[in-house]
Design an enzyme around this catalytic site. Structure first.
Site, short mmCIF file in Angstrom:
data_model
loop_
_atom_site.label_atom_id
_atom_site.label_comp_id
_atom_site.label_asym_id
_atom_site.label_seq_id
_atom_site.Cartn_x
_atom_site.Cartn_y
_atom_site.Cartn_z
N LYS A 1 -3.57 67.42 15.97
CA LYS A 1 -2.86 66.15 15.93
C LYS A 1 -2.46 65.69 17.33
O LYS A 1 -2.27 64.50 17.56
CB LYS A 1 -1.62 66.26 15.03
CG LYS A 1 -1.98 66.35 13.55
CD LYS A 1 -2.90 65.21 13.10
CE LYS A 1 -3.19 65.25 11.61
NZ LYS A 1 -4.23 64.26 11.21
N SER B 1 -1.19 62.83 3.49
CA SER B 1 -1.46 64.15 2.93
C SER B 1 -1.20 64.16 1.42
O SER B 1 -0.19 63.63 0.94
CB SER B 1 -0.55 65.18 3.62
OG SER B 1 -0.75 66.46 3.08
N HIS C 1 -6.45 57.18 10.95
CA HIS C 1 -6.15 58.41 10.22
C HIS C 1 -6.82 58.28 8.85
O HIS C 1 -6.24 57.78 7.90
CB HIS C 1 -4.64 58.60 10.07
CG HIS C 1 -4.25 59.92 9.50
ND1 HIS C 1 -3.13 60.11 8.73
CD2 HIS C 1 -4.83 61.14 9.60
CE1 HIS C 1 -3.04 61.38 8.38
NE2 HIS C 1 -4.06 62.02 8.88
N ASP D 1 -10.76 63.28 8.41
CA ASP D 1 -9.37 63.05 8.82
C ASP D 1 -9.15 62.02 9.92
O ASP D 1 -8.22 61.24 9.85
CB ASP D 1 -8.74 64.38 9.25
CG ASP D 1 -7.23 64.32 9.34
OD1 ASP D 1 -6.62 63.62 8.51
OD2 ASP D 1 -6.66 64.97 10.23
N LYS E 1 -7.62 62.19 0.41
CA LYS E 1 -8.47 61.70 1.51
C LYS E 1 -9.63 62.65 1.78
O LYS E 1 -10.77 62.22 1.95
CB LYS E 1 -7.59 61.52 2.75
CG LYS E 1 -8.31 61.04 4.00
CD LYS E 1 -7.30 60.50 5.01
CE LYS E 1 -6.20 61.48 5.32
NZ LYS E 1 -6.65 62.64 6.10
N THR E 2 -9.35 63.94 1.84
CA THR E 2 -10.40 64.93 2.09
C THR E 2 -11.28 65.11 0.86
O THR E 2 -12.51 65.13 0.94
CB THR E 2 -9.79 66.28 2.51
OG1 THR E 2 -9.08 66.11 3.74
CG2 THR E 2 -10.85 67.33 2.68
N ARG F 1 3.66 70.71 10.43
CA ARG F 1 4.02 70.15 11.73
C ARG F 1 5.54 70.08 11.90
O ARG F 1 6.28 69.87 10.93
CB ARG F 1 3.43 68.75 11.89
CG ARG F 1 1.93 68.71 12.05
CD ARG F 1 1.44 67.28 12.23
NE ARG F 1 1.80 66.43 11.09
CZ ARG F 1 2.82 65.59 11.08
NH1 ARG F 1 3.60 65.46 12.14
NH2 ARG F 1 3.07 64.86 10.00
N ARG G 1 -3.81 75.95 4.23
CA ARG G 1 -4.88 75.13 4.79
C ARG G 1 -6.13 75.96 5.08
O ARG G 1 -6.05 77.17 5.28
CB ARG G 1 -4.41 74.49 6.10
CG ARG G 1 -3.33 73.44 5.93
CD ARG G 1 -3.92 72.09 5.66
NE ARG G 1 -2.92 71.06 5.44
CZ ARG G 1 -3.19 69.77 5.42
NH1 ARG G 1 -4.42 69.34 5.61
NH2 ARG G 1 -2.24 68.89 5.20
#
Length: 582
Positions: free
Chosen positions: A246, A283, A265, A302, A287-288, A104, A368
């Site tokens: 996002k 990140s 988030h 997410d 989390k994933t 980003r 990704r």
């Protein structure tokens, strides 16, 4: 077939004739009783478009482009390959490169400051204002650029899985793979409802567009401009697809708090007893990975909302980090790299064999993969679950100070939520030898338009209302700093074992000690896990250096939290003001 359906006509030699023949077959089948299902199945495969009655002209957009509406996965992959946007890997994924932008462009994002947003946006370094006049010039130039395109791709989608809280989003792309990406990531309406779709918000994403700082007020040629009054988001000068997803997240983070809904988030999953767990984390914190657990049903990886009745996914897909992904550590996610319909960004591929190399970071450390959520075998069919019983705050502490798991009080939970802490290693940057602390408010500062206290108070209220258990889980380093020789990251098997004990309730029966620095409760012993891992100070060979490092990290927490002191109760404000004596 519905009168709004249009046919995708390919440019390749002979494809027009094939499409015409298929159309004739479909017309024949459509006239026969009992055949509509077969006709629709064929339409699915050959690329029928569904153009809503509310088109781009109704939005003031005039273009001579060949506009392709609401294409499905296979046709979009064909378009992307034909356009030279990407290639197919050996096992089926589409592999693309995003150029110089592999993440980003946070400093290139602006929000229009007007009567609607003047008092509702938390203005500052994250939410940077743009004048309505600058946006008007930018919009005019974007619309002019749309008028000059030869082809465009449009997807009509939902942000949010709970019908009463979702938003209708139209996304206009110049790249087919971008359209595939956003169609994969957001919630896809039923095909037979698209004809009547009317967008509430519109995103226009043109990587070829170059912003003019003098005319548009941008920082560079890259621009992400959000106008909440006009309900329009303009993205230009970057091919990184994550900007689109996002942007939708930012929309929902702005809209939902006014309805009393907590946007998060986070990832979320459901246990066999119907117990929902929510995982907050920046990140690289897991989390994933940790939410993709074969023993639990995945809600999403997410972005979610917490209403009075449910935790609901904002999305219909997942966007996972690919670098050094392994079948052993993350089997469900790894399997998606061998599926048609997955899009791999900046993953290195052998041009001859089409084998991918997930360990090669030549193109990007932030490689990704995007894939539909149903590629995860145990994903929720409804994309939502009950309100949570456990909240997990994930951090990857590169200082080696935090324990692998700690139990939090509601006040401590709000403190750590507002702090949004993790720490990163500088990697190959010359001269940098220390970890770098990162504090991202609410674990998602770049996407939170409103004041942090709005989200913090919503969370605290919902924790209290539901009697939710809260945990801090450190997936970072143990035994020293990440930059110290021979220091390794917390084994994922240990993290999963501790997490499972917290989620099934058995950890609540363990003996706990109070951490002398942070004041939270830490288990003394859990199963056959090495007790030194549970006590980070014991894992350090140099105890004095640990104490010095812990004091330094504690000071960073306290210094960061000064920005929130005027917005929280004293019980939250003083969480780290009085550490417990050792």
């Amino acid at each position: 077939m519905r009168g709004t359906a249009q046919w995708l006509m390919f440019d390749a030699g002979g494809a027009n004739a094939y499409a015409a023949m298929t159309r004739s077959i479909l017309e024949l089948f459509a006239q026969r009783p009992g055949w509509p299902r077969i006709a629709f199945a064929l339409a699915w495969e050959t690329g029928v478009q569904v153009k809503p009655s509310f088109g781009m002209n109704d939005q003031g957009i005039t273009t001579a482009a060949d506009v392709k509406w609401n294409l499905l996965t296979a046709p979009l992959v064909e378009e992307a390959v034909r356009n030279g946007e990407g290639v197919l890997a050996k096992d089926g994924p589409l592999v693309v490169e995003t150029g110089k932008h592999t993440g980003r462009s946070a400093k290139d994002k602006f929000i229009v400051r007007d009567a609607t947003t003047e008092e509702t946006i938390s203005w500052g370094d994250v939410n940077v204002p743009m004048t309505p006049e600058r946006f008007a010039a930018l919009k005019a130039d974007f619309f002019a650029a749309l008028g000059e395109k030869k082809q465009l791709y449009v997807a009509d989608l939902f942000g949010g899985s709970q019908a009463e809280h979702r938003v209708n989003v139209r996304v206009i792309n110049e790249f087919a793979w971008h359209n595939l990406f956003i169609r994969t990531l957001l919630v896809r309406p039923e095909r037979d409802t698209l004809a009547g779709f009317t967008p509430e918000y519109t995103i226009i994403d043109l990587p070829s567009f170059r912003a003019d700082p003098a005319r548009h007020g941008s920082r560079s040629e890259t621009i992400i401009a959000v106008n909440f009054t006009e309900k329009l988001i303009l993205i230009g000068g970057t091919a990184y697809a994550g900007e689109m997803k996002k942007s939708v997240f930012s929309i929902l983070n702005y809209l939902l708090p006014a309805k009393g809904i907590m946007p998060m988030h986070c990832s979320a999953n459901i246990g066999p007893d119907g117990d929902t767990a929510v995982f907050f984390g920046l990140s690289g914190t897991g989390k994933t990975t940790l939410s993709a657990d074969a023993s639990r049903t995945l809600i999403g990886d997410d972005e979610h909302g917490w209403s009075d009745t449910a935790v609901f996914n904002f999305e219909g897909g997942c966007y996972a980090k690919m670098i050094r992904l392994s079948a052993e550590a993350e089997p469900e996610i790894f399997a998606t790299t061998k599926r048609f319909g997955t899009v791999l960004e900046n993953v290195v591929i052998d041009p001859e064999t089409r084998e991918i190399d997930l360990d090669d970071a030549t193109l990007a450390e932030n490689s990704r993969g995007s894939y539909p959520i149903d590629f995860i075998p145990n994903a929720s069919e409804d994309n939502l679950g009950p309100v949570p019983k456990n909240i997990i705050f994930l951090t990857a502490d590169a200082y080696g100070v935090l324990p692998p798991i700690a139990r939090l009080t509601p006040d401590q939970a709000m403190y750590h939520f507002l702090s949004g802490y993790t720490a990163r290693v500088a990697g190959t940057e010359i001269g940098v030898t220390e970890p770098q602390a990162t504090f991202s408010t609410c674990f998602g500062a770049p996407f939170m338009p409103r004041r942090p206290s709005v989200y913090g108070n919503l969370l605290k209220e919902r924790i209290a209302k539901g009697g939710v258990k809260c945990w801090l889980v450190n997936t970072g380093w143990t035994g020293g700093k990440a930059t110290d020789p021979g220091i390794s990251r917390m084994p994922i098997k240990v993290t999963r074992a501790l997490l499972n004990a917290a989620l099934d309730g058995s950890l609540n029966n363990a003996e706990f000690r109070v951490d002398p620095n942070f004041g939270f409760e830490v288990p003394v012993a859990v199963g056959d896990i090495d007790p030194n891992m549970l006590d980070p100070r014991a894992a350090w060979s140099d105890k004095a250096r640990y104490d010095e490092t812990a004091a330094d990290l504690l000071g960073k927490f306290v210094a960061n939290f000064t920005q929130f002191e005027g917005d929280v109760d004293a019980s939250v404000r003083d969480v780290l003001k009085a550490p417990v004596a050792a």
